[in-house]
Design a protein around this motif. Structure first.
Motif, short mmCIF file in Angstrom:
data_model
loop_
_atom_site.label_atom_id
_atom_site.label_comp_id
_atom_site.label_asym_id
_atom_site.label_seq_id
_atom_site.Cartn_x
_atom_site.Cartn_y
_atom_site.Cartn_z
N LEU A 14 0.83 -1.20 0.00
CA LEU A 14 0.00 0.00 0.00
C LEU A 14 0.87 1.26 0.00
N GLU A 15 1.97 1.23 0.74
CA GLU A 15 2.87 2.39 0.73
C GLU A 15 3.51 2.58 -0.64
N ARG A 16 3.87 1.49 -1.29
CA ARG A 16 4.45 1.62 -2.63
C ARG A 16 3.42 2.13 -3.63
N LEU A 17 2.18 1.69 -3.49
CA LEU A 17 1.13 2.18 -4.39
C LEU A 17 0.91 3.68 -4.21
N GLU A 18 0.87 4.14 -2.98
CA GLU A 18 0.72 5.58 -2.73
C GLU A 18 1.89 6.37 -3.30
N GLN A 19 3.10 5.84 -3.16
CA GLN A 19 4.26 6.52 -3.71
C GLN A 19 4.22 6.55 -5.23
N GLY A 20 3.74 5.43 -5.83
CA GLY A 20 3.61 5.40 -7.29
C GLY A 20 2.61 6.42 -7.80
N ILE A 21 1.49 6.61 -7.08
CA ILE A 21 0.50 7.62 -7.48
C ILE A 21 1.09 9.02 -7.34
N ALA A 22 1.82 9.26 -6.23
CA ALA A 22 2.42 10.58 -6.03
C ALA A 22 3.44 10.89 -7.11
N ASP A 23 4.24 9.91 -7.52
CA ASP A 23 5.22 10.13 -8.57
C ASP A 23 4.56 10.49 -9.90
N ARG A 24 3.44 9.86 -10.18
CA ARG A 24 2.76 10.13 -11.45
C ARG A 24 2.04 11.48 -11.44
N MET A 25 1.44 11.83 -10.30
CA MET A 25 0.73 13.11 -10.23
C MET A 25 1.69 14.28 -10.19
N ARG A 26 2.96 14.03 -9.86
CA ARG A 26 3.96 15.10 -9.87
C ARG A 26 4.28 15.54 -11.29
N GLU A 27 4.08 14.65 -12.25
CA GLU A 27 4.36 14.98 -13.65
C GLU A 27 3.21 15.79 -14.24
N ASP A 28 3.52 16.58 -15.25
CA ASP A 28 2.52 17.37 -15.96
C ASP A 28 2.77 17.26 -17.46
N PRO A 29 2.33 16.15 -18.08
CA PRO A 29 2.58 15.96 -19.52
C PRO A 29 1.84 17.00 -20.35
N LYS A 30 2.44 17.37 -21.47
CA LYS A 30 1.83 18.36 -22.36
C LYS A 30 0.90 17.71 -23.37
N HIS A 31 1.24 16.51 -23.82
CA HIS A 31 0.43 15.86 -24.84
C HIS A 31 -0.79 15.19 -24.21
N ILE A 32 -1.91 15.23 -24.91
CA ILE A 32 -3.14 14.69 -24.35
C ILE A 32 -3.06 13.19 -24.15
N ARG A 33 -2.29 12.51 -25.02
CA ARG A 33 -2.16 11.05 -24.86
C ARG A 33 -1.42 10.72 -23.58
N ASP A 34 -0.35 11.47 -23.27
CA ASP A 34 0.41 11.21 -22.05
C ASP A 34 -0.40 11.55 -20.80
N ARG A 35 -1.21 12.60 -20.88
CA ARG A 35 -2.04 12.93 -19.73
C ARG A 35 -3.08 11.85 -19.46
N LEU A 36 -3.72 11.39 -20.54
CA LEU A 36 -4.71 10.33 -20.36
C LEU A 36 -4.07 9.04 -19.87
N ASN A 37 -2.90 8.73 -20.41
CA ASN A 37 -2.20 7.52 -19.99
C ASN A 37 -1.83 7.60 -18.51
N ARG A 38 -1.40 8.77 -18.06
CA ARG A 38 -1.09 8.95 -16.64
C ARG A 38 -2.35 8.77 -15.78
N ASP A 39 -3.46 9.37 -16.20
CA ASP A 39 -4.70 9.26 -15.42
C ASP A 39 -5.19 7.82 -15.35
N HIS A 40 -5.06 7.09 -16.45
CA HIS A 40 -5.49 5.69 -16.43
C HIS A 40 -4.58 4.85 -15.53
N GLU A 41 -3.29 5.14 -15.52
CA GLU A 41 -2.39 4.42 -14.63
C GLU A 41 -2.74 4.70 -13.17
N VAL A 42 -3.03 5.96 -12.86
CA VAL A 42 -3.42 6.32 -11.49
C VAL A 42 -4.73 5.64 -11.11
N ALA A 43 -5.67 5.56 -12.05
CA ALA A 43 -6.94 4.90 -11.76
C ALA A 43 -6.73 3.40 -11.48
#
Length: 501
Positions: A14-43
């Motif tokens: 659970l701690e690793r999952l929370e850290q993985g979500i925090a690492d992904r939300m720290r990023e701010d991709p410019k392309h819409i595909r990368d943003r959607l891919n990040r959101d789906h990974e977080v989901a």
């Protein structure tokens, strides 16, 4: 695996999952595909957190008592003896499987680095969208448009017209008449359209609770249906007689008005009229009281069919309203593509698919790279950025008038840049909320009005005309006296009370 060891492992996971979500939300991709891919990974990581948390709750509940027995065994016995027993089991396991690879749990939820061009870029959204949808930017309603065109007695609409009116189910705007909606073909078409819009929302908004949004729509429909306030499906509209004037003749079966009697008589021999008359007779037979009882079962069955169709129509309207931005962008994209050649369309599609991959190619420092490793963009005029992250051409900036300011007093003196953004904001939540704060409920009549005083004057005028336009029931019903004089019912009874008749 021992119960306590499994419990410790889940806490660590659970701690690793929370850290993985925090690492992904720290990023701010410019392309819409990368943003959607990040959101789906977080989901996906959020779903995994819920699953692991449920497993942990089941361990703490300890319904079979295995955790309590293990704690008692460790606490009451010799701890060194228990340690060496478990150590022996571990050594026997590795002796039995000497080539078993150990899993590196630290790298399981790490964000994949894109610096190495030889490393494949994993993407969840590549298989979720069609080329027409452009990673969730536009609708792809071509299949639904074909299903709509195959319906009976519908107005022939182009794809662009269909995008503007697919959620308008009034008969005058290309919709089907009320008496023709209770068939399997129309019900199936509504299901396809509703399923697509729901699927599009789930794919483009993976971090939103779409189920809760749909439950809200269903609750609102239940309340409106209970109060008989669903537009186009009220009992008053079904029982209201159709008005016609002059020599025109109204056909109740076809719900159509004819200019004279000869046209009406010729119409009675047609197949459409005969079929419509059979449908109307069947509906009346279903709604009529039976010999054994009042016939409530038959009436409710007909009403239940109307309720099922009305529920899907209501959901389509709410989904289309919730995704109004994507809908307007789709209309603009279709208009733009109609003026392009097939080669230009293919080139645009290739550029869209390759846009996310070319950004991660290594570059030399001499190529104009910034401090953070990103390419510097030369934009002295501060032009808006296109979907690829580059400034739009200056001629396009001048063509759309993006340098012209359009203030709106109703939106709190908010300034919109360009005519297109100004026209779009009349349907957005900010402008609608500003009108509702002024007490204006019918917002569709206030387009292109930005001043508060002008909007209030128009609303007062509409209210006065609405009160003046109400028809008095006494002036509609006509009465005739003994001498053949025709007068309104109210005048007739007044004269009768005075003894003048």
């Amino acid at each position: 695996m021992l119960v306590l060891e499994e419990q410790r492992y889940i806490h660590e996971d659970l701690e690793r999952l929370e850290q993985g979500i925090a690492d992904r939300m720290r990023e701010d991709p410019k392309h819409i595909r990368d943003r959607l891919n990040r959101d789906h990974e977080v989901a996906q990581l959020l779903d995994q957190i819920q699953a692991q948390s449920q497993n942990l709750i089941n361990i703490y509940r300890d319904e079979d008592g295995s955790r309590a027995r293990e704690i008692q065994q460790i606490g009451t016995g010799d701890p060194f003896e228990e340690f060496y027993r478990q150590f022996k089991d571990v050594r026997e396991h590795h002796a039995r499987y000497p080539n078993e690879q150990a899993e590196n749990s630290e790298q399981r939820y790490k964000v994949s680095k894109h610096g190495d061009p030889s490393e494949p870029l994993p993407s969840i959204v590549d298989s979720l969208f069609t080329g027409e949808e452009a990673y969730g930017r536009f609708f792809d309603l071509n299949i639904c448009h074909e299903s709509f065109m195959n319906l009976n007695n519908v107005k022939r609409l182009s794809y662009l017209q269909y995008l503007e009116q697919f959620d308008n189910f009034a008969p005058g705007y290309g919709g089907v008449k009320r008496n023709e909606k209770l068939n399997d073909q129309y019900f199936k078409y509504l299901g396809e359209l509703s399923d697509y819009l729901e699927s599009f929302m789930r794919r483009t908004r993976p971090l939103e609770n779409v189920d809760k949004v749909l439950q809200t729509f269903d609750k609102e429909f239940e309340e409106a249906w209970a109060k008989d306030e669903v537009e186009g499906w009220t009992l008053e509209q079904a029982a209201q007689p159709k008005q016609h004037t002059g020599d025109a003749i109204w056909c109740d079966d076809c719900e159509k008005e004819f200019a004279n009697e000869n046209v009406y008589k010729n119409h009675l021999k047609g197949r459409k009229h005969i079929k419509a008359a059979e449908h109307r007779a069947q509906r009346q037979a279903d709604s009529a009281p039976s010999a054994n009882g009042p016939g409530k079962g038959a009436v409710s069955t007909h009403r239940l069919k109307e309720r099922a169709v009305a529920e899907r129509e209501y959901r389509i309207k709410r989904l289309a309203s919730a995704m109004s931005t994507e809908r307007s962008d789709t209309r603009v994209n279709v208009e733009r593509k109609q003026g392009m050649t097939e080669r230009e369309r293919q080139q645009e599609l290739e550029n869209l698919l390759n846009a996310g991959e070319t950004r991660y190619e290594p570059m030399d420092e001499e190529d104009g790279e910034g401090e953070d490793g990103e390419e510097k963009i030369y934009n002295p005029l501060k032009l808006p950025l296109a979907w690829d992250g580059k400034p739009i051409p200056f001629w396009l900036y001048r063509l759309h008038g993006l340098g012209v300011e359009f203030p709106c007093e109703i939106c709190g003196n908010f300034v919109y840049m360009g005519r297109r953004a100004f026209d779009k904001h009349f349907n957005e939540a900010r402008h609608v909320y500003g009108l509702k704060c002024l007490g204006i409920t019918n917002t569709s009549l206030f387009r292109d009005i930005t001043g508060i005083d002008e909007a209030m004057r128009l609303w007062e005028k509409i209210q006065k005309e609405r009160k003046r336009g109400k028809i008095d029931d006494g002036s509609v019903i006509q009465m005739e006296d003994g001498e053949g004089n025709v007068m309104p019912e109210k005048v007739y009874y007044d004269l009768q009370k005075q003894g003048l008749l």
